[in-house]
Enzyme design. Structure first.
Site, PDB file in Angstrom:
ATOM      1  N   SER A  32       0.779  -1.153   0.358  1.00 30.63           N
ATOM      2  CA  SER A  32      -0.065   0.263  -0.088  1.00 30.63           C
ATOM      3  C   SER A  32       0.568   1.083   0.266  1.00 30.63           C
ATOM      4  CB  SER A  32      -0.770   0.164   1.763  1.00 30.63           C
ATOM      5  OG  SER A  32      -2.267   0.624   1.454  1.00 30.63           O
ATOM      6  N   SER A 541     -28.472 -29.528 -61.865  1.00 31.77           N
ATOM      7  CA  SER A 541     -29.363 -29.883 -60.145  1.00 31.77           C
ATOM      8  C   SER A 541     -31.349 -29.635 -61.406  1.00 31.77           C
ATOM      9  CB  SER A 541     -29.833 -28.483 -59.380  1.00 31.77           C
ATOM     10  OG  SER A 541     -29.118 -27.384 -60.457  1.00 31.77           O
TER      11      SER A 541
END
Lengths: 634, 306
Positions: A32, A541
């Site tokens: 601190s 397709s």
């Protein structure tokens, strides 16, 4: 200054010999504000006679002018080096100080205590072997003590000293010391901090720093300095498998090709078998050079140049590793991220990530949680602000060699760089690579079509070319793909050849199989488009229902039907592959147009009349339509 | 420096050397146009030696830049030419043309203006002129308080300014070398070395240094308590001042009129190290540019001084 050794004056040669073999310990001091970090360092320098007379004179003058010790020597002024720090009496940035004893040389990182300078503390902690956490005996374990202990642990420092300072101000009370130690032990257990050593101390008076001084005898542990002299140096890197990120390819002439780097772990000798990551190529070490000379072995921590037996492609950013324990590779990680910039970390924003010697593009997810460094609570968070710490997933644009941070600082720690400002905005520690199952879940949440489109600069789509056999679909599709590719679009072409031979090789030409064939094609096209590709599908397709199915899989507007309209008579007249002849002869069953129907599209996005347009012109038209009609910017 | 047999841990000098070489290579790999500043002093000598080691058997992939003031010791100019030639470096010498034209010198203009014009301005000119985007310097953190706070990769704005309150975080061995056009980085590979480390390394590795570091009988005058060597006839003697022959050496080398000699008989490297370890004044005390005012180095650095 008197190094403790009398050898300096009596036998400098012997002193130098002894000094040569000293090891180096890097440690940080934290704790601190006002717990006395700077004072402690000043004291260590003073006690090990590292303060010269002129510095002492300057210190005395400064102490009188701006000191906080009422005219006595303010050791903090020795280490607070910036004008702003001296004026404000606080430590802003980490300072590095040096001293040595008879046994060891030390580098101290004096790190700031304020929360707004957390990034500077992390800088100091990242290179430290040990940590000294100070506590003011009068104030006990504070928020900042807990935060620093957490950061020390986060940065992987294993050797921790709890220095309970200013004991002289509590009359060296053993009860005070024991209470503080007990409280810290509880906290250390919570964060998983390994063993630590605690000592009572007075930095100002020097008690229990270098000498016992007036410290009472109820404490039998080491002094701070003797603990520092005994703390293990570095980590166990030498004992781990060999790893070396390649920094620089050394190529002075055609006869020499060396790979330079700092050995991150293990050791390396000529003859060792190695593997290159990520390429996976293998070879043996021919020479190990340290500086200008060959050496029989190099250890973790040394800068070397290696030559190999084989000529293999290795460049900066690759990692050389021992053959029998290769290093892992991944492009997604979970990591703890410490944010260090004023502009917040925003999920999804592209950053640069530097790990080892490789720099790659990276993006970060929303934090899984943010850690309140004061309480250790896990909080929900949408972003990380400066000095915040969170756990996030990180995704890279290419796989990199890595190890969990807990095993390797060199291959598990990374920095994040802002691409615009070039600032170092964050740092991270890898926990683990994300497994596949986690990836799927995670990607669904965060990396979506839009994210991929942003990365690629365009949206994924399906361009579906339908038409009779021999109508020119594949020729046109090929040309369209080349044109899109030349424009920087990411494309892929699906046609009968690359699907019928692999994914669909179990299918024949019955109506059922044709349906299944197209269903699979549609699903594959959908995934690819979802991944961000422009997919060109070139399939006969013939049935409207399957084309409608394919369309239904894609978001509105992302399916482009291109009818390559060639009358049967024209296609049959061309008969490039001789298939119509075979079908007419009955050798091919279920041939579209002959004995199987073709359902022409009713409203295709594009219709190409191949009797009027050349293949090139048709491709040009499709491309122009794509670029003109579709919005590539999403 | 590795012993044969079982792996042991590294000595402090091995660790420092490895770190410096790693830094040199990192810049060579990532910078567009690096340069090594060469001041001819002992720290520069170590830097050259490390550069040779880092890239061996290639030549270091950058030139040397000497920002000259025309007032260095003659022995330094001789050393400069010799080292560039022997080690095969390209040597660029820059002398600030404005300073040259105005004849800036320490005697008439004072140390502050002299240093600012020749060194600070000269350095900025040279870096801009050649477009160097990374410059190696031999500064150490133990030299001075603001240096102790400086990053190894020290970022400079396009105006060469250092912003001490907004330094880039620098973690592990990961150095961020990215910058925008015009910005540059000063890189200090021996940041973590002390004066003793430098001397010991010179001793161990047998690195050539300017003879002025060794004691010899030299002509000096005593100016306000500082012994100044009369290195050439440009030095104006004050009335009544006669050069004395004294056994002196230099702990640090710069412009001869600004560099104080110390009385010494140390004639070998162990002698020098012994003297240093027993001495009671710090290294930069011999330099007259540092103690003009508190935090003067920090201020100079903000203005672009190395």
């Amino acid at each position: 200054m008197a190094h403790q050794s009398d050898l300096i004056s009596t036998d400098i040669g012997a002193y130098l010999k002894a000094h040569e073999t000293k090891s180096l310990l890097r440690f940080l001091t934290c704790g601190s504000v006002d717990d006395g970090k700077s004072t402690l360092i000043g004291r260590l320098l003073y006690d090990s006679k590292m303060i010269f007379e002129d510095q002492l004179a300057a210190l005395e003058a400064d102490s009188r002018r701006v000191g906080t010790q009422g005219g006595e020597i303010d050791f903090a002024l020795l280490v607070d080096g910036l004008a702003a720090e001296r004026e404000q009496g606080i430590t802003i940035d980490v300072a590095y100080r040096f001293f040595s004893t008879d046994r060891r040389k030390f580098i101290v990182a004096d790190t700031p205590g304020h929360e707004q300078y957390t990034r500077n503390m992390v800088t100091g902690a990242s290179t430290a072997d040990a940590a000294v956490i100070l506590i003011d005996a009068r104030r006990g374990v504070l928020t900042q003590t807990r935060r620093h202990a957490y950061l020390v642990h986060l940065l992987g420092i294993r050797h921790v000293m709890l220095a309970v300072n200013k004991m002289d101000l509590v009359d060296w009370s053993q009860a005070v010391f024991d209470d503080i130690t007990a409280e810290f032990t509880t906290f250390a257990g919570k964060i998983g901090l390994p063993v630590f050593t605690a000592i009572p101390m007075s930095a100002l008076r020097g008690d229990n720093v270098a000498e016992r001084g007036s410290a009472p005898n109820w404490h039998e542990g080491p002094t701070l300095l003797s603990w520092l002299e005994a703390a293990p140096v570095g980590d166990d890197a030498v004992a781990r498998p060999f790893r070396m990120p390649v920094q620089w390819v050394n190529r002075p002439n055609l006869d020499f090709r060396g790979f330079s780097g700092l050995v991150a772990a293990g050791s390396v000798r000529p003859g060792d078998q190695i593997r290159v990551t990520p390429s996976g190529r293998e070879s043996r070490v021919r020479q190990v050079l340290v500086g200008t000379g060959e050496t029989p072995v190099a250890l973790a921590g040394q800068s070397v140049t290696l030559t190999l037996e084989d000529e293999i492609d290795i460049s900066r950013g690759d990692v050389l590793a021992t053959f029998d324990a290769p290093v892992s590779v991944a492009d997604q990680f979970e990591a703890t991220v410490v944010w260090m910039d004023e502009s917040p970390m925003l999920p999804g924003r592209p950053y640069l990530l530097k790990l080892g010697t490789r720099t790659v593009a990276a993006s970060i997810t929303e934090p899984k949680h943010r850690v309140n460094v004061n309480t250790l609570e896990h909080l929900a968070a949408k972003r990380l602000d400066m000095n915040e710490i969170g756990v996030c997933n990180i995704s890279l644009d290419m796989p990199v060699a890595f190890e969990p941070y807990a095993e390797s600082r060199d291959l598990g720690g990374f920095i994040l760089i802002d691409r615009m400002s070039n600032r170092t905005v964050g740092a991270g520690m890898i926990h683990f690579a994300l497994r596949r199952s986690q990836n799927v879940h995670w990607q669904a949440l965060d990396v979506d079509r839009a994210a991929r489109a942003t990365l690629k600069g365009h949206r994924g789509r399906v361009i579906w070319l339908t038409g009779l056999s021999g109508s020119g679909k594949s020729t046109i599709a090929n040309m369209v793909e080349k044109k899109l590719h030349a424009m920087g679009r990411h494309t892929y072409l699906l046609d009968g050849d690359n699907l019928r031979h692999g994914l669909n090789r179990d299918l024949g030409f019955t109506d059922e199989d044709r349906v299944e064939n197209i269903r699979r094609v549609a699903e594959v096209a959908k995934l690819m488009a979802d991944a961000g590709l422009i997919v060109l599908v070139s399939f006969i397709s013939p049935f409207r229902a399957e084309r409608a199915l394919a369309r239904s899989l894609m978001p509105e507007g992302d399916f482009v039907e291109v009818f390559v309209d060639t009358p049967l008579a024209v296609a049959e007249a061309r008969d490039v592959k001789g298939l119509y002849a075979k079908a007419r002869a009955g050798e091919l069953k279920n041939f579209t147009g002959i004995d199987s129907p073709y359902e022409a599209p009713e409203s295709p996005e594009i219709r190409i009349d191949t009797t009027a347009l050349s293949a090139e012109a048709a491709a040009e038209r499709v491309t122009a339509w794509m670029e003109g009609e579709l919005d590539y910017t999403i | 420096m590795t012993a044969k047999g079982q792996p042991a841990s590294l000595t402090h000098l091995q660790r420092l050397e490895a770190e410096a070489i790693h830094i040199l290579r990192e810049v060579a790999a990532e910078a567009d146009k690096p340069v090594m500043l060469y001041s001819v002093g002992k720290d520069s000598a170590v830097m050259l030696h490390l550069a040779v080691k880092a890239f061996w058997p290639s030549r270091p992939p950058f030139p040397l830049l000497h920002v000259d003031t025309t007032w260095k010791f003659r022995a330094m100019y001789e050393m400069r030419e010799r080292m560039a030639r022997e080690l095969g470096f390209d040597l660029i010498v820059h002398r600030n043309p404005d300073a040259l034209e105005k004849g800036i010198n320490p005697f008439d203009h004072g140390s502050a203006l002299h240093t600012d014009t020749w060194k600070t301005e000269g350095l900025k000119q040279a870096l801009d002129l050649h477009g160097f985007d990374a410059a190696f310097g031999g500064a150490r953190r133990d030299e001075e308080k603001s240096r102790a706070k400086e990053r190894i990769f020290s970022f400079r704005s396009a105006q060469h300014r250092w912003d001490p309150k907004n330094q880039r975080p620098e973690l592990w061995r990961l150095y961020n070398t990215r910058k925008n056009p015009g910005e540059s980085i000063r890189v200090f590979p021996i940041s973590n070395w002390t004066e003793l480390d430098v001397w010991q390394y010179i001793h161990l590795e047998n690195i050539p240094i300017v003879p002025l570091y060794f004691s010899d009988v030299r002509p000096v005058v005593d100016r306000d308590g500082t012994l100044i060597m009369v290195d050439d006839d440009r030095m104006p003697l004050r009335p009544g001042e006669t050069p004395m022959m004294k056994s002196v050496r230099f702990r640090t080398l710069g412009c001869y009129p600004l560099t104080g000699a110390v009385e010494s008989t140390a004639a070998t490297l162990p002698d020098i190290i012994q003297e240093m370890l027993l001495t009671t004044t710090s290294e930069r005390q011999g330099r007259m540019i540092d103690h003009d005012q508190a935090a003067s180095m920090e201020k100079k650095k903000q203005e672009g001084y190395f």
